[in-house]
Design a protein around this motif. Structure first.
Motif, PDB file in Angstrom:
ATOM      1  N   ARG A 418      80.492  47.118  45.177  1.00 17.87           N
ATOM      2  CA  ARG A 418      81.283  46.342  46.121  1.00 17.87           C
ATOM      3  C   ARG A 418      81.633  47.222  47.306  1.00 17.87           C
ATOM      4  O   ARG A 418      81.377  48.415  47.286  1.00 17.87           O
ATOM      5  CB  ARG A 418      82.544  45.762  45.468  1.00 17.87           C
ATOM      6  CG  ARG A 418      83.214  46.644  44.443  1.00 17.87           C
ATOM      7  CD  ARG A 418      84.278  45.892  43.655  1.00 17.87           C
ATOM      8  NE  ARG A 418      83.779  44.759  42.903  1.00 17.87           N
ATOM      9  CZ  ARG A 418      83.253  44.831  41.684  1.00 17.87           C
ATOM     10  NH1 ARG A 418      83.142  45.995  41.082  1.00 17.87           N
ATOM     11  NH2 ARG A 418      82.834  43.756  41.059  1.00 17.87           N
ATOM     12  N   TYR A 487      73.906  49.216  49.822  1.00 16.50           N
ATOM     13  CA  TYR A 487      74.152  47.970  49.088  1.00 16.50           C
ATOM     14  C   TYR A 487      73.883  46.769  49.995  1.00 16.50           C
ATOM     15  O   TYR A 487      74.479  46.624  51.050  1.00 16.50           O
ATOM     16  CB  TYR A 487      75.611  47.982  48.636  1.00 16.50           C
ATOM     17  CG  TYR A 487      76.084  46.816  47.802  1.00 16.50           C
ATOM     18  CD1 TYR A 487      75.256  46.210  46.864  1.00 16.50           C
ATOM     19  CD2 TYR A 487      77.390  46.353  47.922  1.00 16.50           C
ATOM     20  CE1 TYR A 487      75.717  45.163  46.082  1.00 16.50           C
ATOM     21  CE2 TYR A 487      77.867  45.318  47.144  1.00 16.50           C
ATOM     22  CZ  TYR A 487      77.026  44.715  46.230  1.00 16.50           C
ATOM     23  OH  TYR A 487      77.492  43.689  45.455  1.00 16.50           O
ATOM     24  N   ASP A 488      72.959  45.909  49.572  1.00 13.62           N
ATOM     25  CA  ASP A 488      72.707  44.665  50.301  1.00 13.62           C
ATOM     26  C   ASP A 488      72.457  43.556  49.279  1.00 13.62           C
ATOM     27  O   ASP A 488      72.599  43.776  48.068  1.00 13.62           O
ATOM     28  CB  ASP A 488      71.542  44.823  51.291  1.00 13.62           C
ATOM     29  CG  ASP A 488      70.224  45.177  50.611  1.00 13.62           C
ATOM     30  OD1 ASP A 488      70.150  45.147  49.363  1.00 13.62           O
ATOM     31  OD2 ASP A 488      69.257  45.491  51.328  1.00 13.62           O
ATOM     32  N   MET A 489      72.085  42.380  49.761  1.00 12.54           N
ATOM     33  CA  MET A 489      71.957  41.257  48.834  1.00 12.54           C
ATOM     34  C   MET A 489      70.866  41.500  47.786  1.00 12.54           C
ATOM     35  O   MET A 489      71.029  41.137  46.615  1.00 12.54           O
ATOM     36  CB  MET A 489      71.655  39.968  49.600  1.00 12.54           C
ATOM     37  CG  MET A 489      72.852  39.441  50.377  1.00 12.54           C
ATOM     38  SD  MET A 489      72.408  38.058  51.460  1.00 12.54           S
ATOM     39  CE  MET A 489      72.037  36.775  50.266  1.00 12.54           C
ATOM     40  N   GLY A 492      72.218  43.753  45.308  1.00 13.80           N
ATOM     41  CA  GLY A 492      73.234  43.022  44.547  1.00 13.80           C
ATOM     42  C   GLY A 492      72.597  42.174  43.460  1.00 13.80           C
ATOM     43  O   GLY A 492      73.085  42.114  42.326  1.00 13.80           O
ATOM     44  N   THR A 515      83.122  37.712  43.929  1.00 14.91           N
ATOM     45  CA  THR A 515      82.028  36.818  43.550  1.00 14.91           C
ATOM     46  C   THR A 515      80.926  37.526  42.776  1.00 14.91           C
ATOM     47  O   THR A 515      80.103  36.860  42.150  1.00 14.91           O
ATOM     48  CB  THR A 515      81.387  36.161  44.795  1.00 14.91           C
ATOM     49  OG1 THR A 515      81.036  37.185  45.717  1.00 14.91           O
ATOM     50  CG2 THR A 515      82.331  35.174  45.452  1.00 14.91           C
TER      51      THR A 515
HETATM   52  C1  LIG Z   1      78.151  39.567  46.105  1.00 15.48           C
HETATM   53  C2  LIG Z   1      78.181  40.652  47.097  1.00 15.48           C
HETATM   54  C3  LIG Z   1      79.409  41.094  47.618  1.00 15.48           C
HETATM   55  C4  LIG Z   1      80.726  40.512  47.188  1.00 15.48           C
HETATM   56  O1  LIG Z   1      81.063  40.951  45.898  1.00 15.48           O
HETATM   57  P1  LIG Z   1      82.593  41.014  45.446  1.00 15.48           P
HETATM   58  O2  LIG Z   1      82.560  40.978  43.983  1.00 15.48           O
HETATM   59  O3  LIG Z   1      83.251  39.798  46.014  1.00 15.48           O
HETATM   60  O4  LIG Z   1      83.162  42.269  45.977  1.00 15.48           O
HETATM   61  C5  LIG Z   1      79.383  42.090  48.575  1.00 15.48           C
HETATM   62  N1  LIG Z   1      78.225  42.641  48.988  1.00 15.48           N
HETATM   63  C6  LIG Z   1      77.031  42.263  48.492  1.00 15.48           C
HETATM   64  C7  LIG Z   1      75.800  42.904  49.001  1.00 15.48           C
HETATM   65  C8  LIG Z   1      76.974  41.256  47.526  1.00 15.48           C
HETATM   66  O5  LIG Z   1      75.775  40.871  47.051  1.00 15.48           O
END
Ligand SMILES: *Cc1c(COP(=O)(O)O)cnc(C)c1O
Length: 618
Positions: A418, A487-489, A492, A515
């Motif tokens: 995060r 960190y990116d999608m 994630g 989330t």
């Molecule tokens: C899902 C996501 C977030 C948000 O995550 P939280 O649990 O709300 O902190 C932030 N950055 C990326 C890249 C994500 O995929």
């Protein structure tokens, strides 16, 4: 509206499912002839984008809801997002598109994105502008508008990113941009960086989003919008444009109820410092005389222009993003009525390939209607475990490829990714390194994977990364720990699907929702988390995961809270989580299954979109 009705190369109307067809990213296209089909196959992405953009721009009068957000995360490599707020906006628009709700999205197009993170061996973060190509993601729209900034008329142009829904409906996301030759060089930079620059830069961007956004919608023909949804206070200046549109005779004042009727506001942070505020001196410099400051003070705050207050005063419906957050926000703003709609994630986006296959087999239609994930209750344990093994192997391979071959697929793996804001407490698990070491040696081996970016100006956040790198070095003999850069999608998705448990240790009550744990639940990954944000609603002890610490904030100092929470974290890890993982496999996979059935079926943006429709828009 359906993509398959037109030949994406020549634009001719065609019968879906005719002789000449091709599939691209889940959409099926039909062609008038073999040459068109062949041209498409040479660059399907380009033609699919052209076709979707053309379709998305059609019939603006049908759009009844405009959704405004400073950031939107729709694709990992389109750098118009920084974190949770933007990804929520992207997931929300995707569900709106899937459900064919009459929505248009509005945000900015950032030529340099947020930033690309580089880390040296000590965890020092440096930032580079993100480079990317517009051609791959967006198409220009034929309209420009101007906004007043510091006495200049800044020209704003628009691009469309077509958000393609699962059944072919296309939702237009309008992205505003000032990087035109006709603008002065520094005005071209106004849409360069997301959350970059100083207060003046931020306010200018909010003028572009709020005032420029409404003007652009009008210029593009979106004249039937009945609801303006402000996703966080950044967009609140749109209310001023709606007030201005009333064109009432001089001296008769603003018709506030008429604007209130149109506006909906979602607040996202439980900390007052998280709300944008600008001095009226700065507001005057940026906006000039276009706004009567004395009237603005009555709706935006006496001393400073508070964007949250402005949005609260001009919205008929306001919500927080989880039950607990709604309550905290209500206490912060006692004069207003604040509801809550708990966040979700877009199910299809955040479910990894192996679980998509599994759900396709057992729950046909789940991605159209994620309530169906409730039926995960009947998926056999072996198949869940098998799908997880595939996802975990992908993650471990990527970790080893990036950071050296130390991680193993058979060892218990915790994930924590995060924004490295201080309150998220990346370092809580290192509160007592000796205890962590002891647990890893005596109870069962632990692997720990971190990721996250610090905002460039957030020095405590930058220090969090360095402190974690120190812990990695200190504990390396006994606990495998690593940090994945940038960190990116995409990262994630890899992390939330590939770890065994998702760890979340924010300081209560500062996590409005969170989330990433919902993404994990979609992949059968249970959470081990502080009872804050969404976890207050998603947690059933030992069934969907585990809690850390007490339910309420209590009256301890922050240092004491850290010690208490860390103690409980170690206790849960050593007495519940690790023994179940290593010794009671059936029980473990039951927990995975309940995470999907109870939590993925509810904490998704389809449910959330339906709640916005029922409670805020209708
Ligand atoms: C899902 C996501 C977030 C948000 O995550 P939280 O649990 O709300 O902190 C932030 N950055 C990326 C890249 C994500 O995929």
């Amino acid at each position: 509206m359906n993509l398959s009705r037109r030949d994406p190369v020549c634009g001719m109307t065609v019968q879906p499912g005719g002789m000449f067809t091709a599939d691209h990213e889940g959409t099926s296209f039909s062609f008038c002839s073999e040459p068109c089909r062949r041209t498409f196959a040479e660059n399907p992405r380009r033609f699919a984008l052209n076709a979707a953009a053309a379709l998305g721009a059609q019939d603006p009068m049908s759009r009844r809801i405009a959704y405004f957000s400073m950031e939107v995360g729709v694709e990992s490599k389109l750098p118009t997002y920084s974190g949770g707020l933007g990804i929520l906006a992207g997931d929300t628009l995707k569900s709106f598109a899937d459900l064919a709700l009459p929505v248009v999205g509005v945000s900015l197009l950032y030529s340099k994105g947020y930033f690309t993170q580089k880390l040296d061996e000590h965890g020092n973060q440096s930032e580079e502008p993100t480079t990317w190509s517009r051609d791959e993601f967006v198409r220009p729209l034929p309209a420009t508008v101007t906004v007043p900034i510091e006495g200049r008329s800044v020209i704003v142009q628009a691009w469309i990113y077509p958000v393609r829904g699962i059944k072919g409906h296309v939702l237009p996301l309008i992205l505003l941009d000032t990087s035109l030759e006709a603008n002065a060089p520094r005005d071209r930079e106004l849409t360069a960086s997301l959350y970059g620059g100083d207060e003046r830069y931020r306010l200018s961007q909010e003028v572009i989003l709020g005032i420029g956004g409404v003007r652009m919608l009008r210029a593009l023909g979106y004249k039937a919008v009945e609801r303006f949804h402000m996703n966080e206070g950044h967009a609140a200046l749109l209310t001023l444009e709606l007030l201005r549109e009333q064109r009432r005779p001089p001296g008769s004042g603003w018709d506030l109820p008429a604007v209130r009727e149109q506006c909906v506001f979602t607040t996202h942070t439980p900390v007052p410092a998280g709300h944008d505020q600008f001095s009226y001196g700065l507001v005057k410099e940026v906006l000039g005389d276009s706004i009567p400051i004395d009237e603005l003070q009555q709706i935006g705050g006496e001393d400073k222009l508070n964007m949250t207050l402005l949005a609260l005063n001009l919205s008929h419906y306001v919500n927080g993003v989880a039950k607990r957050h709604g309550e905290v926000s209500q206490e912060m703003f006692p004069g207003y009525s604040i509801d809550s709609i708990t966040n979700g994630v877009h199910s299809l986006t955040w479910t990894c390939d192996s679980f998509r296959k599994l759900f396709n087999k057992h729950i046909p239609g789940w991605s159209k209607d994620p309530f169906g994930l409730r039926y995960a209750i009947s998926i056999p344990n072996e198949e869940i475990w098998q799908a997880h093994t595939v996802a975990k192997a992908r993650l471990i391979a990527e970790v080893n490829r990036r950071n050296g071959p130390r991680f193993r697929e058979d060892l218990f793996t915790l994930g924590f990714a995060r924004r490295t804001a201080k309150y998220k407490r990346h370092d809580l698990i290192f509160e007592n390194p000796e205890e962590l070491r002891r647990i890893a040696r005596e109870v069962g081996p632990i692997q720990l994977i971190f990721a996250g970016k610090a905002h460039p100006h957030d020095n405590p956040g930058r220090d969090v990364i360095k402190a974690t790198f120190d812990a990695i070095r200190m504990l390396q003999e006994d606990v495998k720990i690593t940090w994945l850069e940038n960190y990116d999608m995409a990262l994630g998705r890899l992390l939330t699907s590939g770890v065994d448990v998702w760890l979340n240790t924010p300081l209560r009550p500062l996590e409005a929702s969170g989330t990433s744990g919902m993404k994990a639940a979609h992949n059968g990954v249970p959470s081990l988390s502080i009872l804050d944000g969404w976890w207050v609603e998603g947690h059933v002890e030992g069934v969907t995961g585990w809690s850390i610490g007490p339910a309420a904030a209590g009256s301890l100092t922050q240092a004491e809270v850290n010690i208490e929470d860390a103690r409980d974290l170690y206790l849960k890890l050593s007495t519940k989580v690790l023994p179940t993982f290593y010794k009671r496999q059936k029980e473990w996979v039951d927990i995975m299954r309940f995470s999907i059935a109870f939590n993925a079926s509810f904490f998704n943006t389809h449910r959330m979109a339906e709640q916005y429709a029922a409670n805020a828009y209708l």
